[in-house]
Design a protein around this motif. Sequence first.
Motif, PDB file in Angstrom:
ATOM      1  N   ARG A 204       0.850  -1.192   0.000  1.00 16.34           N
ATOM      2  CA  ARG A 204       0.000   0.000   0.000  1.00 16.34           C
ATOM      3  C   ARG A 204       0.882   1.238   0.000  1.00 16.34           C
ATOM      4  NH1 ARG A 204      -2.690  -3.346   4.057  1.00 16.34           N
ATOM      5  NH2 ARG A 204      -4.745  -4.017   3.238  1.00 16.34           N
ATOM      6  N   CYS A 205       0.511   2.250  -0.782  1.00 16.32           N
ATOM      7  CA  CYS A 205       1.274   3.495  -0.755  1.00 16.32           C
ATOM      8  C   CYS A 205       0.353   4.683  -0.994  1.00 16.32           C
ATOM      9  CB  CYS A 205       2.398   3.470  -1.780  1.00 16.32           C
ATOM     10  SG  CYS A 205       1.877   3.272  -3.476  1.00 16.32           S
ATOM     11  N   VAL A 206       0.731   5.799  -0.395  1.00 12.90           N
ATOM     12  CA  VAL A 206       0.005   7.065  -0.537  1.00 12.90           C
ATOM     13  C   VAL A 206       0.862   8.011  -1.363  1.00 12.90           C
ATOM     14  CG1 VAL A 206      -1.001   9.036   0.679  1.00 12.90           C
ATOM     15  CG2 VAL A 206      -1.202   6.736   1.651  1.00 12.90           C
ATOM     16  N   PHE A 207       0.219   8.718  -2.292  1.00 12.65           N
ATOM     17  CA  PHE A 207       0.941   9.642  -3.163  1.00 12.65           C
ATOM     18  C   PHE A 207       1.113  11.013  -2.507  1.00 12.65           C
ATOM     19  CE2 PHE A 207      -1.248   7.261  -6.885  1.00 12.65           C
ATOM     20  CZ  PHE A 207      -0.368   6.201  -6.732  1.00 12.65           C
ATOM     21  N   PRO A 208       2.096  11.784  -2.955  1.00  6.89           N
ATOM     22  CA  PRO A 208       2.258  13.145  -2.418  1.00  6.89           C
ATOM     23  C   PRO A 208       1.071  14.047  -2.719  1.00  6.89           C
ATOM     24  CG  PRO A 208       4.255  12.426  -3.548  1.00  6.89           C
ATOM     25  CD  PRO A 208       3.200  11.412  -3.863  1.00  6.89           C
ATOM     26  N   LYS A 209       0.351  13.743  -3.822  1.00  7.10           N
ATOM     27  CA  LYS A 209      -0.826  14.524  -4.193  1.00  7.10           C
ATOM     28  C   LYS A 209      -1.792  13.614  -4.938  1.00  7.10           C
ATOM     29  CE  LYS A 209       1.441  16.100  -8.455  1.00  7.10           C
ATOM     30  NZ  LYS A 209       0.815  15.114  -9.336  1.00  7.10           N
ATOM     31  N   ASP A 233      -6.185   5.416   0.716  1.00  6.56           N
ATOM     32  CA  ASP A 233      -6.029   6.763   1.254  1.00  6.56           C
ATOM     33  C   ASP A 233      -5.276   6.795   2.573  1.00  6.56           C
ATOM     34  OD1 ASP A 233      -7.824   5.772   3.083  1.00  6.56           O
ATOM     35  OD2 ASP A 233      -9.501   7.063   2.465  1.00  6.56           O
ATOM     36  N   GLY A 234      -4.704   5.677   2.953  1.00  5.84           N
ATOM     37  CA  GLY A 234      -3.996   5.575   4.222  1.00  5.84           C
ATOM     38  C   GLY A 234      -4.745   4.766   5.247  1.00  5.84           C
ATOM     39  N   THR A 235      -6.065   4.614   5.051  1.00  4.89           N
ATOM     40  CA  THR A 235      -6.871   3.826   5.987  1.00  4.89           C
ATOM     41  C   THR A 235      -7.758   2.807   5.286  1.00  4.89           C
ATOM     42  OG1 THR A 235      -8.588   5.542   5.980  1.00  4.89           O
ATOM     43  CG2 THR A 235      -6.905   5.675   7.711  1.00  4.89           C
ATOM     44  N   PRO A 260     -10.926   7.621 -12.078  1.00 10.96           N
ATOM     45  CA  PRO A 260     -11.033   7.933 -10.657  1.00 10.96           C
ATOM     46  C   PRO A 260      -9.870   8.793 -10.170  1.00 10.96           C
ATOM     47  CG  PRO A 260     -10.217   5.692 -10.964  1.00 10.96           C
ATOM     48  CD  PRO A 260     -10.548   6.219 -12.332  1.00 10.96           C
ATOM     49  N   THR A 261     -10.165   9.658  -9.224  1.00  9.38           N
ATOM     50  CA  THR A 261      -9.128  10.423  -8.532  1.00  9.38           C
ATOM     51  C   THR A 261      -8.701   9.634  -7.304  1.00  9.38           C
ATOM     52  OG1 THR A 261     -10.023  12.536  -9.291  1.00  9.38           O
ATOM     53  CG2 THR A 261      -8.588  12.591  -7.367  1.00  9.38           C
ATOM     54  N   VAL A 262      -7.395   9.398  -7.157  1.00 10.62           N
ATOM     55  CA  VAL A 262      -6.904   8.546  -6.080  1.00 10.62           C
ATOM     56  C   VAL A 262      -5.812   9.260  -5.291  1.00 10.62           C
ATOM     57  CG1 VAL A 262      -7.446   6.473  -7.415  1.00 10.62           C
ATOM     58  CG2 VAL A 262      -5.130   7.394  -7.493  1.00 10.62           C
ATOM     59  N   SER A 263      -5.785   8.986  -3.996  1.00  9.63           N
ATOM     60  CA  SER A 263      -4.731   9.508  -3.113  1.00  9.63           C
ATOM     61  C   SER A 263      -3.562   8.544  -3.004  1.00  9.63           C
ATOM     62  CB  SER A 263      -5.303   9.774  -1.716  1.00  9.63           C
ATOM     63  OG  SER A 263      -6.346  10.714  -1.767  1.00  9.63           O
ATOM     64  N   GLY A 264      -3.780   7.302  -3.445  1.00  7.32           N
ATOM     65  CA  GLY A 264      -2.753   6.267  -3.399  1.00  7.32           C
ATOM     66  C   GLY A 264      -3.303   4.992  -3.991  1.00  7.32           C
ATOM     67  N   LEU A 265      -2.491   3.953  -3.983  1.00  6.23           N
ATOM     68  CA  LEU A 265      -2.890   2.667  -4.543  1.00  6.23           C
ATOM     69  C   LEU A 265      -2.456   1.530  -3.623  1.00  6.23           C
ATOM     70  CD1 LEU A 265      -1.894   3.153  -8.303  1.00  6.23           C
ATOM     71  CD2 LEU A 265      -4.234   2.992  -7.406  1.00  6.23           C
ATOM     72  N   GLN A 266      -3.215   0.443  -3.663  1.00  7.47           N
ATOM     73  CA  GLN A 266      -2.834  -0.782  -2.967  1.00  7.47           C
ATOM     74  C   GLN A 266      -3.034  -1.952  -3.929  1.00  7.47           C
ATOM     75  OE1 GLN A 266      -5.479  -2.145   0.152  1.00  7.47           O
ATOM     76  NE2 GLN A 266      -7.124  -0.823  -0.586  1.00  7.47           N
ATOM     77  N   TRP A 267      -2.235  -2.996  -3.742  1.00  7.27           N
ATOM     78  CA  TRP A 267      -2.389  -4.191  -4.579  1.00  7.27           C
ATOM     79  C   TRP A 267      -2.007  -5.425  -3.791  1.00  7.27           C
ATOM     80  CZ3 TRP A 267       1.297  -0.507  -4.981  1.00  7.27           C
ATOM     81  CH2 TRP A 267       2.637  -0.884  -4.981  1.00  7.27           C
ATOM     82  N   THR A 317       8.432   2.801   0.330  1.00  2.03           N
ATOM     83  CA  THR A 317       8.978   4.111  -0.025  1.00  2.03           C
ATOM     84  C   THR A 317       8.373   4.571  -1.343  1.00  2.03           C
ATOM     85  OG1 THR A 317      11.085   3.548   1.044  1.00  2.03           O
ATOM     86  CG2 THR A 317      11.091   5.417  -0.480  1.00  2.03           C
ATOM     87  N   THR A 318       7.735   5.735  -1.301  1.00  2.00           N
ATOM     88  CA  THR A 318       7.156   6.329  -2.509  1.00  2.00           C
ATOM     89  C   THR A 318       8.024   7.502  -2.941  1.00  2.00           C
ATOM     90  OG1 THR A 318       4.927   5.711  -1.809  1.00  2.00           O
ATOM     91  CG2 THR A 318       5.100   7.399  -3.510  1.00  2.00           C
ATOM     92  N   THR A 319       8.423   7.494  -4.213  1.00  2.00           N
ATOM     93  CA  THR A 319       9.322   8.527  -4.737  1.00  2.00           C
ATOM     94  C   THR A 319       8.783   9.052  -6.054  1.00  2.00           C
ATOM     95  OG1 THR A 319      11.197   7.323  -3.771  1.00  2.00           O
ATOM     96  CG2 THR A 319      11.710   9.057  -5.368  1.00  2.00           C
ATOM     97  N   VAL A 320       8.715  10.376  -6.172  1.00  2.00           N
ATOM     98  CA  VAL A 320       8.325  11.008  -7.435  1.00  2.00           C
ATOM     99  C   VAL A 320       9.592  11.512  -8.103  1.00  2.00           C
ATOM    100  CG1 VAL A 320       6.948  12.799  -8.557  1.00  2.00           C
ATOM    101  CG2 VAL A 320       6.095  11.671  -6.487  1.00  2.00           C
ATOM    102  N   ARG A 321       9.817  11.047  -9.338  1.00  2.00           N
ATOM    103  CA  ARG A 321      11.036  11.394 -10.070  1.00  2.00           C
ATOM    104  C   ARG A 321      10.683  12.210 -11.315  1.00  2.00           C
ATOM    105  NH1 ARG A 321      14.732   7.530  -7.909  1.00  2.00           N
ATOM    106  NH2 ARG A 321      13.631   5.831  -6.851  1.00  2.00           N
TER     107      ARG A 321
END
Length: 323
Positions: A204-209, A233-235, A260-267, A317-321
């Motif tokens: 599971r990860c949450v995006f910066p935006k 979304d963290g929960t 869809p607008t998403v705050s993060g993704l899980q798989w 760890t989520t990283t935007v490059r």
Amino acid sequence: MRHPRGLALLAVITFAQVLAARPVGAEAPFRRPHMHRPGHGCQIAVGPVTVPRGTELTECTYVKFPGKRDMAVNRVRIKVSGGSHHVHLYRPADPTLDKPDGAELCNFALDFSVWQLILATQELNLDWKLPPGVAFHFRAGEQLAAQTHFVDNGLLRTPSGRGWALFNLYSMPRRKLTSYAGAFFGQDRDVVVPPHATSTATTRCVFPKPVRLLALTGHYHYRGVEFTAGTWDGTSGVQLYDQHGYLDPPFLRYSALDAPTVSGLQWQCTYDNPTDQTFTFGPFTEENEHCNLFAFYYPTATPDEFTTCVQKDGVVTTTVRGE
């Protein structure tokens, strides 16, 4: 996770032949895939990749983007011939990187700090048109790396002993561009599939935006029996994607109306392992396992944005490059 109700240019790189040629009396002769070149855009051909019988081979082909101008690509067609496990297209994080045209063995995932994903598919014939105004950015003459994984064992076969990948990239007028598209590579490096058991791996990860999704596709190896993915979304989250079995993983795509607008993704990957062997994270379909998620999204903060979410030793760890 809860369930809801619901351009005309050609760049051709030919791989060096590896080990033995196709034996006499083998199956029907190999045929290179064919597509008409885009009227506006470009075509990139990769191959042939020689796959010795009963083996698998991942190679990286280095080629320059053939366009003389920067290009906004809003339609992608990728046609593949052979037992394809995946086809990826990357650009370097360093825009000044210049590698000689050619190919080399690259069985392991590319270093995300050096190479940034642009496109990924597991389909043999992908035709994907992005929503109006949304496009992938390509720089004139930039370095690219096409990673192709062809297999001739287990559930995948390359009967001719050679594989090809053909990319058609269709451009749109820059004046119509409203947003660039970004790529997401999610990777669980903690995967362990024990013997004689059904098991799962979840990331599971949450995006910066928040972002809007363009497409999703899951990826695992031969022990995989189900792949699910959804929002996070963290929960909590809502399931968006469900794949059963190994072959023909869906490439779920969205239009401007239903993205869809998403705050993060899980798989989550579910595995069934009837053997005496324990399978851990690695590149080979018969010897290792994966639990990877590929997604594409918009808007981006920069034209070449690429997001990674990697789980290793229990830490995500989520990283935007590409910023």
